[in-house]
Design a protein around this motif. Structure first.
Motif, mmCIF file in Angstrom:
data_model
loop_
_atom_site.group_PDB
_atom_site.id
_atom_site.type_symbol
_atom_site.label_atom_id
_atom_site.label_comp_id
_atom_site.label_asym_id
_atom_site.label_seq_id
_atom_site.Cartn_x
_atom_site.Cartn_y
_atom_site.Cartn_z
ATOM 1 N N VAL A 80 -6.596 -18.684 17.895
ATOM 2 C CA VAL A 80 -6.261 -18.733 19.316
ATOM 3 C C VAL A 80 -5.439 -17.530 19.788
ATOM 4 C CG1 VAL A 80 -4.158 -20.174 19.102
ATOM 5 C CG2 VAL A 80 -5.573 -20.338 21.159
ATOM 6 N N ASN A 81 -4.581 -16.959 18.918
ATOM 7 C CA ASN A 81 -3.678 -15.918 19.431
ATOM 8 C C ASN A 81 -4.390 -14.669 19.969
ATOM 9 O OD1 ASN A 81 -0.931 -15.162 20.076
ATOM 10 N ND2 ASN A 81 -1.168 -13.593 18.489
ATOM 11 N N PRO A 82 -5.383 -14.148 19.256
ATOM 12 C CA PRO A 82 -6.099 -13.003 19.848
ATOM 13 C C PRO A 82 -6.735 -13.342 21.208
ATOM 14 C CG PRO A 82 -6.590 -13.146 17.506
ATOM 15 C CD PRO A 82 -5.821 -14.388 17.870
ATOM 16 N N VAL A 95 -5.523 -15.559 23.394
ATOM 17 C CA VAL A 95 -4.415 -15.605 24.362
ATOM 18 C C VAL A 95 -4.049 -14.196 24.811
ATOM 19 C CG1 VAL A 95 -1.955 -16.187 24.632
ATOM 20 C CG2 VAL A 95 -3.506 -17.810 23.522
ATOM 21 N N ASP A 126 -3.983 -6.526 20.281
ATOM 22 C CA ASP A 126 -5.153 -7.335 19.923
ATOM 23 C C ASP A 126 -4.754 -8.735 19.438
ATOM 24 O OD1 ASP A 126 -7.968 -7.629 19.484
ATOM 25 O OD2 ASP A 126 -7.598 -7.436 17.341
ATOM 26 N N GLY A 127 -3.426 -9.014 19.415
ATOM 27 C CA GLY A 127 -2.996 -10.348 18.995
ATOM 28 C C GLY A 127 -2.874 -10.533 17.496
#
Lengths: 256, 393
Positions: free
Chosen positions: A99-101, A103, B294-295
């Motif tokens: 999920v983080n990328p 977000v 890029d998270g």
């Protein structure tokens, strides 16, 4: 109706899906691998976008993710690579990642861009049902993307019913509570679990994943579900020489 | 509580339970049971008895007179360093082992960075005769060899985390993977106020004994239970949350949380999460974390293994965002010097984590009558090598 929904409406058994990590082993092989998989007779494809901390993955996909990040893969680059996806590949495509990328990319923009390049569904293992429903679902629905939920042997019937309600293509049935890359467990308990799911007569078909690595496990999975997903076994195979040329042989060995 | 968690597990924009379905039954069971269990009188009685007779609580609130003179205010040290096993980590470990027993769990897993939480967990598992597996980054196992030996002596199995950067965040990943594979018999004792709901709230509640005692003790010292300032160091943030907890609703009390700047916030080698991080999801909760555009999670750096974490607990992220607490940072050099100063002015060798909080006293502007409480979260025995090398003793 997206390609995934069309597929499940027309084919009910022995569906085979392959997972691979974008950017592994080469940065720019994404489209080539997808094309080869379609030609080899795969029914749909999961393209993983790499994350630094993939908690649901075993050593094989951890390694492919690490290598892909070292190679320079990002979500932006992946969408760039997929720009001409639909000129080359016609079978349904799912994106799978944490999920983080998403977000950071922006949830709305992520869904919109995915739909624009021709993606049909999304699998986000660490996006919980509540958060999906409250904050994400509208973007998925607006862009005609199917969200795929996971179910494990420990998932309660009530929760499975709710997942079925929120799904509109298929449900991802885990062969056991495990990370990816294990071996298919067919103990009596697990057979009970598959049967339990079958007798629930859900609206969505089930596809079994985690631990499907060869013809024997694929066939076993197809006895209980509409098909199966091969992930780690394919990623391992990608480490062999000339793997793109040998994709038809690999797929043949799973199916026959 | 105004700053507490809501029914859905959120503190403002932060928190939640971003976990794969495989962990859902365990986390859901915890969510349904934890308040019932920890509010049960029999649980409370056993928890209080162990904190008193085994941990040695209440920990003293010590009026540090030479520090007070130096900094021109009344400085009090909350002495968590005097706890059994040498830090505040034991408070949470005791709480969670009692909870695990009541949940019928037969196997305990934990992650550890510096080894303090690993040692605390191994200790309570020995106390209760429960199997204990501790995940520790391979790099940290080399940095903190004495704590690895302590855990083994206490009967725990220490498994090196070989993935990623082989430090605390990877040890946490490995512990989560273990839990996914062992969903029925295993409880995961998370060591900080991080992770999916209800962990941040549960760990904060077990650590809140720190501020509960402080209020009572400060009243005995000064006639007023409320100080002007409360200070603590923050990695994930468990000692700070325990130190802040019962002061959160007392808006007159200023809360100061000190992060590790490593070699400087702009050096590329830092763990100052609120300076360098952005909102995102890490280890099961929405919080602030250090990451690329890029998270991807960025590997932090601090000389202190206990503060070397790329995120902060979601409640801290909330207190930061709404400015209820002030988040500041201190470099390796500043911390080590503060550790030496505390040793020589007060005869207390603090953990390097704690030294970060002490170092920020230099930057505060107190009035003469201000009462200031600072959490001495741990003792420096484990850090002697680092201090010795730095100062050349």
């Amino acid at each position: 109706m997206n390609r995934l929904q069309t597929l499940f409406n027309t084919k009910k058994n022995n569906l085979l899906s392959i997972y691979f990590t974008a950017g592994y082993p080469e940065l720019d092989s994404t489209l080539k691998v997808a094309e080869a998989l379609e030609i080899a007779g795969v029914d749909f494809i999961e393209i993983g976008f790499p994350y630094s901390d993939p908690v649901a993955d075993g050593p094989t996909i951890q390694h492919s993710s690490e290598r892909a990040l070292e190679n320079g893969m990002t979500l932006h680059l992946l969408f760039e690579q997929l720009k001409n996806l639909r000129k080359h590949v016609s079978i349904p495509i799912l994106l799978m990642g944490y999920v983080n990328p998403i977000v950071q990319f922006g949830v709305e923009k992520f869904c919109k861009t995915a739909a624009e390049v021709g993606v049909d569904g999304i699998i986000v293992p660490d996006l919980p049902m509540y958060e999906y429903e409250a904050m994400y679902a509208k973007y998925f629905i607006d862009n005609n993307l199917s969200n795929i939920f996971l179910v494990t042997p420990q998932t309660s019937e009530e929760r499975i019913r709710k997942i079925d309600e929120l799904s509109n293509s298929f449900i991802y049935l885990l062969s056991s509570s495990s990370i990816t890359g294990g071996s298919l467990n067919v103990s009596a308990n697990i057979e009970d679990y598959y049967r339990r799911i079958k007798t629930m007569e859900l609206n969505n078909p089930a596809i079994i994943g985690f631990g499907i690595s060869n013809h024997q496990t694929f066939q076993k999975a197809c006895e209980y579900a509409a098909g199966a997903i091969v992930g780690s076994a394919f990623v391992k195979f990608q480490a062999t020489d000339n793997y793109i040329d040998n994709i038809p042989d690999f797929i043949y060995s799973i199916k026959n | 509580m105004k700053y507490g968690v809501n029914d859905l597990g959120y503190y403002g924009d932060f928190g939640g339970a971003y976990i794969p379905e495989m962990l859902y039954p365990n986390v859901e069971q915890l969510r349904q049971e934890y308040l019932k269990i920890i509010e049960d009188p029999a649980f409370k009685a056993e928890f209080d008895e162990l904190l008193r007779d085994y941990v040695g609580r209440p920990s003293p609130l010590y009026h540090a007179k030479r520090y007070s003179e130096k900094y021109g205010a009344n400085i009090f040290f909350k002495r968590e360093d005097l706890n059994h096993t040498g830090s505040h980590k034991i408070n949470n470990a005791i709480g969670q082992i009692l909870l695990a027993q009541r949940l019928g769990k037969k196997r305990i897993i934990a992650e550890t960075g510096a080894g303090q939480h690993g040692v605390a967990t191994a200790t309570v598992c020995a106390l209760k005769g429960i199997e204990c597996i501790v995940y520790m980054g391979e790099v940290d196992m080399k940095r903190q060899a004495p704590n690895v030996a302590r855990m083994k002596m206490l009967g725990a199995k220490v498994i090196p985390a070989l993935s990623g950067s082989k430090t605390l965040k990877d040890a946490t990943n490995e512990a989560l993977r273990d839990w996914i594979g062992n969903p029925v018999d295993t409880h995961y004792i998370i060591g900080s106020v991080v992770g999916p709901y209800p962990y941040p709230d549960m760990v904060a509640k077990f650590q809140s004994i720190i501020s509960l005692e402080t209020k009572k003790q400060l009243k005995e010292h000064t006639g007023n239970e409320l100080p002007q300032y409360v200070m603590a160091c923050v990695g994930g943030g468990s000692n700070a949350m325990g130190m802040f907890y019962h002061f959160l609703d007392d808006e007159s009390v200023k809360l100061v949380a000190v992060e590790a700047a490593g070699k400087g916030v702009d050096s590329g080698e830092s763990a100052a999460t609120t300076f360098l991080g952005r909102e995102g999801v890490l280890h099961g909760s929405r919080t602030i974390l250090m990451q690329t555009d890029d998270g991807q999670v960025v590997e932090p750096y601090s000389i202190s293994a206990g503060l070397d974490y790329p995120g902060i607990g979601p409640q801290h992220a909330h207190l930061f965002k709404i400015k209820r607490a002030q988040y500041v940072s201190i470099t390796d050099d500043e911390a080590l010097k503060a550790g030496l100063l505390c040793s020589q002015l007060e005869g207390i060798i603090p953990a390097i984590e704690t030294s970060h909080a002490l170092a920020y006293l230099e930057k505060m502007h107190f009035k003469k009558d201000d009462n200031v409480v600072i959490c001495i979260s741990g003792r420096g025995d484990k850090d002697l090598d680092t201090y010795i090398k730095y100062f050349g003793y």
